[in-house]
Design a protein around this motif. Structure first.
Motif, PDB file in Angstrom:
ATOM      1  N   ILE A  57       0.849  -1.184   0.000  1.00  0.00           N
ATOM      2  CA  ILE A  57       0.000   0.000   0.000  1.00  0.00           C
ATOM      3  C   ILE A  57       0.891   1.242   0.000  1.00  0.00           C
ATOM      4  O   ILE A  57       1.781   1.379   0.846  1.00  0.00           O
ATOM      5  N   GLY A  58       0.659   2.148  -0.948  1.00  0.00           N
ATOM      6  CA  GLY A  58       1.358   3.429  -0.958  1.00  0.00           C
ATOM      7  C   GLY A  58       0.382   4.531  -0.575  1.00  0.00           C
ATOM      8  O   GLY A  58      -0.773   4.523  -1.000  1.00  0.00           O
ATOM      9  N   ALA A  59       0.816   5.464   0.242  1.00  0.00           N
ATOM     10  CA  ALA A  59      -0.056   6.555   0.687  1.00  0.00           C
ATOM     11  C   ALA A  59       0.669   7.887   0.542  1.00  0.00           C
ATOM     12  O   ALA A  59       1.836   8.000   0.922  1.00  0.00           O
ATOM     13  N   THR A  60      -0.029   8.865  -0.002  1.00  0.00           N
ATOM     14  CA  THR A  60       0.468  10.240  -0.034  1.00  0.00           C
ATOM     15  C   THR A  60      -0.524  11.099   0.733  1.00  0.00           C
ATOM     16  O   THR A  60      -1.658  11.316   0.278  1.00  0.00           O
ATOM     17  N   LEU A  61      -0.125  11.548   1.915  1.00  0.00           N
ATOM     18  CA  LEU A  61      -0.992  12.412   2.702  1.00  0.00           C
ATOM     19  C   LEU A  61      -1.163  13.739   1.982  1.00  0.00           C
ATOM     20  O   LEU A  61      -0.211  14.285   1.433  1.00  0.00           O
ATOM     21  N   HIS A  62      -2.388  14.275   1.984  1.00  0.00           N
ATOM     22  CA  HIS A  62      -2.545  15.549   1.287  1.00  0.00           C
ATOM     23  C   HIS A  62      -3.361  16.572   2.058  1.00  0.00           C
ATOM     24  O   HIS A  62      -3.341  17.761   1.693  1.00  0.00           O
ATOM     25  N   LYS A  63      -4.018  16.185   3.157  1.00  0.00           N
ATOM     26  CA  LYS A  63      -4.730  17.196   3.937  1.00  0.00           C
ATOM     27  C   LYS A  63      -4.943  16.692   5.359  1.00  0.00           C
ATOM     28  O   LYS A  63      -5.489  15.601   5.570  1.00  0.00           O
ATOM     29  N   ARG A  64      -4.522  17.510   6.321  1.00  0.00           N
ATOM     30  CA  ARG A  64      -4.747  17.168   7.726  1.00  0.00           C
ATOM     31  C   ARG A  64      -6.235  17.319   8.063  1.00  0.00           C
ATOM     32  O   ARG A  64      -6.886  18.300   7.681  1.00  0.00           O
ATOM     33  N   ILE A  65      -6.745  16.345   8.794  1.00  0.00           N
ATOM     34  CA  ILE A  65      -8.115  16.412   9.299  1.00  0.00           C
ATOM     35  C   ILE A  65      -8.117  16.862  10.761  1.00  0.00           C
ATOM     36  O   ILE A  65      -8.847  17.759  11.150  1.00  0.00           O
ATOM     37  N   ASP A  66      -7.291  16.213  11.563  1.00  0.00           N
ATOM     38  CA  ASP A  66      -7.099  16.625  12.954  1.00  0.00           C
ATOM     39  C   ASP A  66      -5.722  16.157  13.396  1.00  0.00           C
ATOM     40  O   ASP A  66      -4.876  15.816  12.557  1.00  0.00           O
ATOM     41  N   ARG A  68      -4.483  13.465  14.589  1.00  0.00           N
ATOM     42  CA  ARG A  68      -4.012  12.117  14.272  1.00  0.00           C
ATOM     43  C   ARG A  68      -4.508  11.587  12.930  1.00  0.00           C
ATOM     44  O   ARG A  68      -4.099  10.523  12.493  1.00  0.00           O
ATOM     45  N   ARG A  69      -5.379  12.313  12.283  1.00  0.00           N
ATOM     46  CA  ARG A  69      -5.973  11.809  11.042  1.00  0.00           C
ATOM     47  C   ARG A  69      -5.622  12.709   9.860  1.00  0.00           C
ATOM     48  O   ARG A  69      -5.659  13.937   9.969  1.00  0.00           O
ATOM     49  N   TRP A  70      -5.285  12.062   8.739  1.00  0.00           N
ATOM     50  CA  TRP A  70      -4.984  12.749   7.483  1.00  0.00           C
ATOM     51  C   TRP A  70      -5.785  12.108   6.364  1.00  0.00           C
ATOM     52  O   TRP A  70      -6.024  10.892   6.371  1.00  0.00           O
ATOM     53  N   GLN A  71      -6.168  12.916   5.388  1.00  0.00           N
ATOM     54  CA  GLN A  71      -6.712  12.387   4.149  1.00  0.00           C
ATOM     55  C   GLN A  71      -5.546  12.068   3.231  1.00  0.00           C
ATOM     56  O   GLN A  71      -4.577  12.841   3.147  1.00  0.00           O
ATOM     57  N   ALA A  72      -5.620  10.924   2.548  1.00  0.00           N
ATOM     58  CA  ALA A  72      -4.487  10.460   1.750  1.00  0.00           C
ATOM     59  C   ALA A  72      -4.959   9.851   0.442  1.00  0.00           C
ATOM     60  O   ALA A  72      -5.992   9.171   0.388  1.00  0.00           O
ATOM     61  N   SER A  93       2.135   2.899  12.160  1.00  0.00           N
ATOM     62  CA  SER A  93       0.968   2.228  11.601  1.00  0.00           C
ATOM     63  C   SER A  93      -0.240   3.159  11.642  1.00  0.00           C
ATOM     64  O   SER A  93      -0.266   4.151  12.380  1.00  0.00           O
ATOM     65  N   ALA A  94      -1.230   2.833  10.809  1.00  0.00           N
ATOM     66  CA  ALA A  94      -2.435   3.654  10.738  1.00  0.00           C
ATOM     67  C   ALA A  94      -3.615   2.774  10.352  1.00  0.00           C
ATOM     68  O   ALA A  94      -3.458   1.757   9.660  1.00  0.00           O
ATOM     69  N   THR A  95      -4.793   3.179  10.794  1.00  0.00           N
ATOM     70  CA  THR A  95      -6.025   2.496  10.424  1.00  0.00           C
ATOM     71  C   THR A  95      -6.682   3.229   9.261  1.00  0.00           C
ATOM     72  O   THR A  95      -6.795   4.462   9.273  1.00  0.00           O
ATOM     73  N   ALA A  96      -7.106   2.458   8.264  1.00  0.00           N
ATOM     74  CA  ALA A  96      -7.875   3.025   7.156  1.00  0.00           C
ATOM     75  C   ALA A  96      -9.314   3.183   7.636  1.00  0.00           C
ATOM     76  O   ALA A  96     -10.055   2.209   7.740  1.00  0.00           O
ATOM     77  N   GLU A  97      -9.698   4.415   7.945  1.00  0.00           N
ATOM     78  CA  GLU A  97     -10.989   4.639   8.589  1.00  0.00           C
ATOM     79  C   GLU A  97     -12.147   4.724   7.612  1.00  0.00           C
ATOM     80  O   GLU A  97     -13.208   4.158   7.851  1.00  0.00           O
ATOM     81  N   SER A 104      -9.805   8.688  -2.242  1.00  0.00           N
ATOM     82  CA  SER A 104      -8.840   8.867  -1.152  1.00  0.00           C
ATOM     83  C   SER A 104      -9.381   8.252   0.139  1.00  0.00           C
ATOM     84  O   SER A 104     -10.559   7.894   0.223  1.00  0.00           O
ATOM     85  N   TRP A 105      -8.501   8.159   1.130  1.00  0.00           N
ATOM     86  CA  TRP A 105      -8.868   7.535   2.398  1.00  0.00           C
ATOM     87  C   TRP A 105      -8.523   8.445   3.570  1.00  0.00           C
ATOM     88  O   TRP A 105      -7.573   9.236   3.499  1.00  0.00           O
ATOM     89  N   THR A 106      -9.275   8.306   4.645  1.00  0.00           N
ATOM     90  CA  THR A 106      -8.879   8.874   5.932  1.00  0.00           C
ATOM     91  C   THR A 106      -8.029   7.849   6.654  1.00  0.00           C
ATOM     92  O   THR A 106      -8.471   6.705   6.872  1.00  0.00           O
ATOM     93  N   LEU A 107      -6.789   8.239   6.998  1.00  0.00           N
ATOM     94  CA  LEU A 107      -5.884   7.385   7.753  1.00  0.00           C
ATOM     95  C   LEU A 107      -5.736   7.949   9.159  1.00  0.00           C
ATOM     96  O   LEU A 107      -5.437   9.136   9.334  1.00  0.00           O
TER      97      LEU A 107
END
Length: 325
Positions: A57-66, A68-72, A93-97, A104-107
């Protein structure tokens, strides 16, 4: 290019011939009383490579949500389900929420350490593919892909127009009576996505968080009142300034998300010029500069740049666009 201010700069007014310069000539191209507006965001190592079971799994974070959580944006995201845990290097590690409509996903990152600390351990600089190629990023990239003004963590792409600036150039601008001002827009990867919709009104810009302080807004308005020009350094600075400006042309303090999408026909209120690199022809950024200068004029600018060997994209050459000449 070293030094950074030795890059070429193409000066373009609304009509007529083009001026061939270097970025270090900027103090002679502007006027005393003008102000350059820089984005002081700092690029974080926002690219991660991990596993969900045996799936890569490759993830590129692109926007902070709070905190501990980022949209990726996620590569191989079809292998993910809500609640899956992705294991990254260095015990991160991170959970795919949740999966969003755009794919995109919230991690949600595990642990108590700030996410920025985790990224310093496990992430790498999110260099555009045409820069990185297939090589791994290294320590030099951490400095090369930051502007000299980078202070506030949160961007996943550099505000590349400001990469050309050096302390020597800043000293020259100060001596010429040209001021500088700062705002913050945490640049997201969505800024550079191509427009795929046939109708541009159907293109959805990703929201990015930005702030302009009350003090900065007042100083910028004072420049305008005194007859000076507000010159945005980069499309990120321009978009936030326009987001903060109302119909009366007064720049207001700003703090929050913006998803402004500027296309031909837009009436600019906050800025009098733009310093920017050369962009992909079908990108939202080319639409923005075409809105500023006119499509025919920008096509002529790009034709001249190609014919005379200007370098394009993030580590390329620069242009100074002055719609009023």
């Amino acid at each position: 290019m070293s030094p950074r201010d030795s890059a070429r700069m193409l000066l373009a007014g609304p009509t007529g011939d083009f001026g061939e310069h270097q970025v270090r000539d900027l103090p002679q191209l502007l006027r005393a009383g003008d102000v350059l507006v820089f984005n002081d965001t700092r690029v974080i190592p926002a690219q991660l490579e991990g596993k969900r079971g045996e799936a890569r799994i490759g993830a590129t974070l692109h926007k902070r949500i709070d905190l501990r959580r980022w949209q990726a944006f996620v590569r191989n995201g079809k292998r993910l389900h809500e609640g899956d845990v992705i294991a990254f290097p260095a015990e991160v590690s991170a959970t795919a929420e949740a999966r969003h409509e755009d794919g995109s996903w919230t991690l949600a990152f595990h642990g108590d350490e700030p996410v920025e600390v985790l990224l310093e351990r496990a992430g790498r600089m999110p260099l555009p593919p045409y820069i990185a190629g297939k090589r791994p990023t290294d320590e030099a990239d951490k400095g090369d892909y930051q502007t000299m003004f980078a202070q506030k963590d949160g961007a996943v792409a550099a505000p590349t127009a400001a990469l050309h600036f050096t302390p020597e150039l800043i000293a020259g601008l100060e001596a010429a009576g040209i001021a500088r001002e700062f705002l913050t827009l945490h640049v997201g990867a969505g800024t550079f996505l191509p427009v795929k919709a046939d109708d541009t009104t159907d293109h959805q810009m990703h929201a990015e968080w930005g702030t302009i302080t009350p003090e900065a807004a007042e100083r910028l308005n004072a420049v305008r009142r005194a007859g000076g020009r507000v010159i945005a350094v980069g499309t990120t600075s321009l978009r936030l300034l326009e987001s903060a400006c109302r119909e009366d042309g007064v720049i207001r303090p700003f703090s929050g998300d913006t998803s402004i999408f500027i296309t031909p026909g837009y009436r600019f209120r906050a800025i009098d010029g733009l310093m920017t690199n050369f962009h992909l022809p079908k990108s939202t950024l080319f639409m923005l500069v075409s809105a500023l200068m006119g499509l025919d004029r920008m096509q002529a600018v790009y034709a001249h740049a190609i014919a005379t060997g200007y370098r394009f994209y993030s580590y390329g050459d620069s242009s100074l666009l002055l719609p009023q000449g």
